[in-house]
Design a protein around this motif. Structure first.
Motif, mmCIF file in Angstrom:
data_model
loop_
_atom_site.group_PDB
_atom_site.id
_atom_site.type_symbol
_atom_site.label_atom_id
_atom_site.label_comp_id
_atom_site.label_asym_id
_atom_site.label_seq_id
_atom_site.Cartn_x
_atom_site.Cartn_y
_atom_site.Cartn_z
ATOM 1 N N PHE A 1 0.810 -1.225 0.000
ATOM 2 C CA PHE A 1 0.000 0.000 0.000
ATOM 3 C C PHE A 1 0.843 1.275 0.000
ATOM 4 C CE2 PHE A 1 -3.459 -2.895 1.180
ATOM 5 C CZ PHE A 1 -4.418 -2.450 0.293
ATOM 6 N N TRP B 1 -5.119 1.508 -5.718
ATOM 7 C CA TRP B 1 -6.301 1.845 -4.902
ATOM 8 C C TRP B 1 -6.608 3.331 -4.907
ATOM 9 C CZ3 TRP B 1 -9.786 -1.665 -3.531
ATOM 10 C CH2 TRP B 1 -9.390 -3.004 -3.675
ATOM 11 N N HIS C 1 -17.531 -0.484 -3.363
ATOM 12 C CA HIS C 1 -16.984 0.246 -2.219
ATOM 13 C C HIS C 1 -17.787 1.521 -1.938
ATOM 14 C CE1 HIS C 1 -14.056 3.164 -0.415
ATOM 15 N NE2 HIS C 1 -13.920 2.171 0.431
ATOM 16 N N ILE D 1 -19.657 2.659 1.621
ATOM 17 C CA ILE D 1 -19.465 3.977 2.254
ATOM 18 C C ILE D 1 -20.814 4.683 2.400
ATOM 19 C CG2 ILE D 1 -18.418 6.284 1.976
ATOM 20 C CD1 ILE D 1 -16.332 4.129 2.636
ATOM 21 N N GLY E 1 -7.298 4.433 4.428
ATOM 22 C CA GLY E 1 -7.044 4.566 2.995
ATOM 23 C C GLY E 1 -6.880 6.026 2.624
ATOM 24 N N SER F 1 -11.856 7.899 2.135
ATOM 25 C CA SER F 1 -13.179 7.787 1.493
ATOM 26 C C SER F 1 -14.342 7.890 2.476
ATOM 27 C CB SER F 1 -13.301 6.459 0.748
ATOM 28 O OG SER F 1 -12.219 6.303 -0.132
ATOM 29 N N ILE G 1 -1.809 2.127 7.942
ATOM 30 C CA ILE G 1 -0.465 1.550 8.070
ATOM 31 C C ILE G 1 0.448 2.082 6.966
ATOM 32 C CG2 ILE G 1 -0.830 -0.522 6.625
ATOM 33 C CD1 ILE G 1 0.634 -2.124 8.823
ATOM 34 N N MET H 1 -0.969 6.278 1.792
ATOM 35 C CA MET H 1 -2.427 6.379 1.966
ATOM 36 C C MET H 1 -2.766 7.528 2.910
ATOM 37 S SD MET H 1 -4.393 4.282 0.347
ATOM 38 C CE MET H 1 -4.470 2.736 -0.524
ATOM 39 N N ASP I 1 -0.177 1.568 12.412
ATOM 40 C CA ASP I 1 -0.712 0.238 12.397
ATOM 41 C C ASP I 1 -1.952 0.242 13.305
ATOM 42 O OD1 ASP I 1 -1.076 -2.434 12.680
ATOM 43 O OD2 ASP I 1 0.799 -2.807 13.754
ATOM 44 N N LEU I 2 -2.987 -0.426 12.914
ATOM 45 C CA LEU I 2 -4.236 -0.475 13.691
ATOM 46 C C LEU I 2 -3.999 -0.832 15.160
ATOM 47 C CD1 LEU I 2 -7.402 -2.172 12.282
ATOM 48 C CD2 LEU I 2 -6.710 -2.675 14.607
ATOM 49 N N GLU I 3 -3.137 -1.798 15.399
ATOM 50 C CA GLU I 3 -2.875 -2.260 16.770
ATOM 51 C C GLU I 3 -2.243 -1.187 17.649
ATOM 52 O OE1 GLU I 3 -2.830 -4.506 14.261
ATOM 53 O OE2 GLU I 3 -4.430 -5.629 15.235
ATOM 54 N N ASP J 1 -13.225 -2.488 5.212
ATOM 55 C CA ASP J 1 -12.484 -3.273 4.209
ATOM 56 C C ASP J 1 -10.987 -3.390 4.523
ATOM 57 O OD1 ASP J 1 -14.965 -3.348 3.083
ATOM 58 O OD2 ASP J 1 -14.493 -2.162 1.307
ATOM 59 N N HIS K 1 -7.025 -8.032 5.093
ATOM 60 C CA HIS K 1 -5.567 -8.140 5.249
ATOM 61 C C HIS K 1 -5.156 -8.841 6.547
ATOM 62 C CE1 HIS K 1 -5.466 -5.609 1.788
ATOM 63 N NE2 HIS K 1 -6.144 -4.663 2.410
ATOM 64 N N TYR K 2 -6.154 -9.247 7.340
ATOM 65 C CA TYR K 2 -5.850 -9.891 8.616
ATOM 66 C C TYR K 2 -6.026 -11.399 8.542
ATOM 67 C CZ TYR K 2 -5.036 -5.838 11.490
ATOM 68 O OH TYR K 2 -4.473 -4.730 12.046
HETATM 69 N N1 SAM Z 1 -10.871 1.891 4.786
HETATM 70 C C1 SAM Z 1 -10.515 2.476 3.509
HETATM 71 C C2 SAM Z 1 -11.716 2.594 2.640
HETATM 72 O O1 SAM Z 1 -12.690 1.864 2.838
HETATM 73 O O2 SAM Z 1 -11.706 3.411 1.720
HETATM 74 C C3 SAM Z 1 -9.393 1.710 2.804
HETATM 75 C C4 SAM Z 1 -9.666 0.255 2.457
HETATM 76 S S1 SAM Z 1 -8.260 -0.524 1.637
HETATM 77 C C5 SAM Z 1 -8.958 -1.939 0.839
HETATM 78 C C6 SAM Z 1 -7.382 -1.274 2.986
HETATM 79 C C7 SAM Z 1 -6.530 -0.303 3.769
HETATM 80 O O3 SAM Z 1 -6.151 -0.908 4.994
HETATM 81 C C8 SAM Z 1 -5.249 0.103 3.074
HETATM 82 O O4 SAM Z 1 -5.163 1.510 3.005
HETATM 83 C C9 SAM Z 1 -4.156 -0.486 3.959
HETATM 84 O O5 SAM Z 1 -2.966 0.261 3.970
HETATM 85 C C10 SAM Z 1 -4.842 -0.517 5.303
HETATM 86 N N2 SAM Z 1 -4.313 -1.489 6.270
HETATM 87 C C11 SAM Z 1 -4.051 -2.806 6.068
HETATM 88 N N3 SAM Z 1 -3.593 -3.388 7.191
HETATM 89 C C12 SAM Z 1 -3.565 -2.414 8.139
HETATM 90 C C13 SAM Z 1 -3.169 -2.385 9.506
HETATM 91 N N4 SAM Z 1 -2.709 -3.475 10.131
HETATM 92 N N5 SAM Z 1 -3.258 -1.209 10.176
HETATM 93 C C14 SAM Z 1 -3.718 -0.098 9.557
HETATM 94 N N6 SAM Z 1 -4.095 -0.060 8.264
HETATM 95 C C15 SAM Z 1 -4.020 -1.205 7.557
#
Ligand code: SAM
Length: 228
Positions: A16, A24, A45, A49, A73, A76, A93, A97, A118-120, A133, A137-138
């Motif tokens: 990303f 994206w 998407h 939203i 992201g 949005s 993360i 973005m 990072d989310l955590e 969304d 990635h998890y």
């Molecule tokens: N939430 C936004 C949206 O709906 O427009 C973006 C969705 S995009 C498919 C996924 C986003 O999650 C990416 O920008 C990516 O960098 C972010 N991401 C993935 N893993 C992450 C993590 N562990 N912590 C924070 N962001 C994360």
């Protein structure tokens, strides 16, 4: 650790920040440099939203309420919420973005905080926590923990979306993997709704509203859970 020795998070961050950002950022805009698959994903998407914004609108005034958007992201969701007057603290993360989200907000003259995290590592207390969304990635074993962390940040409610693990979507994903196409991507994880619901419940939250959005190439289950 994957066979490459690179873990999911590192891979997601790198993706990303580079190719994933370019791909994206186009999907999440009105650029016409998108192919038909990307256009379909954009449409799906946008619907997710809009469903969230409708919920927020139905509830009345969000102005002055704090919203923490995790994995924001390009903003949005966070940007329209900022336009509605919410106090936004949004993170991603990926540097690329988060910077793009901040740029878009600034261009519109909006006040909103965007930062790389990072989310955590997100901390604090917010009226609403959103995570749209990102769960794709998890890995499965990290999902419940992730939901628990989102809940710990939320005073009132959590809004989360994820790709649901049903036989049909698992099948589509398999087919997709047989035809991976030219662009590099990351691993994608579908999640059992039961796992998400149980994690919400365990954290003291109850599902209040739900939605499902599915187009040809985009599918997203959306849950709003309120603190009981
Ligand atoms: N939430 C936004 C949206 O709906 O427009 C973006 C969705 S995009 C498919 C996924 C986003 O999650 C990416 O920008 C990516 O960098 C972010 N991401 C993935 N893993 C992450 C993590 N562990 N912590 C924070 N962001 C994360």
């Amino acid at each position: 650790l994957a066979a490459t020795g690179v873990d999911d998070k590192t891979e997601v961050r790198e993706y990303f920040n580079t190719e994933g950002f370019n791909r994206w950022n186009k999907i999440y805009s009105d650029s016409d440099e998108v192919n038909s698959v990307q256009l379909d994903i954009r449409t799906g998407h946008d619907q997710t939203i809009q469903k969230i914004l409708n919920w927020v609108q139905d509830d009345g005034d969000i102005s002055g309420k704090s919203v923490c958007d995790c994995g924001c992201g390009v903003g949005s969701l966070a940007i329209p919420l900022a336009q509605m007057g919410a106090k936004i603290s949004a993170s991603d993360i990926s540097d690329s973005m988060a910077n793009e989200a901040a740029r878009r907000a600034k261009e519109m003259g909006l006040e909103a905080k965007f930062y790389t995290s990072d989310l955590e590592s997100v901390s604090g207390k917010y009226d609403t926590v959103t995570c749209v969304d990102v769960a794709i990635h998890y890995p499965t074993d990290k999902m419940a923990e992730m939901v628990g962390h989102l809940c710990s940040l939320a005073e009132d409610r959590v809004i989360i979306s994820f790709a649901p693990k049903t036989w049909y979507y698992s099948f589509l994903k398999k087919v997709g993997e047989l035809f991976p196409g030219p662009s590099k991507t990351t691993r994608a994880y579908l999640h059992e709704e039961e796992v998400v619901r149980n994690a919400l419940k365990k954290a003291g939250f109850e599902v209040a509203r739900e939605e499902m959005t599915g187009t040809n190439f985009y599918f997203s289950r959306l849950l709003e859970a309120k603190r009981v």
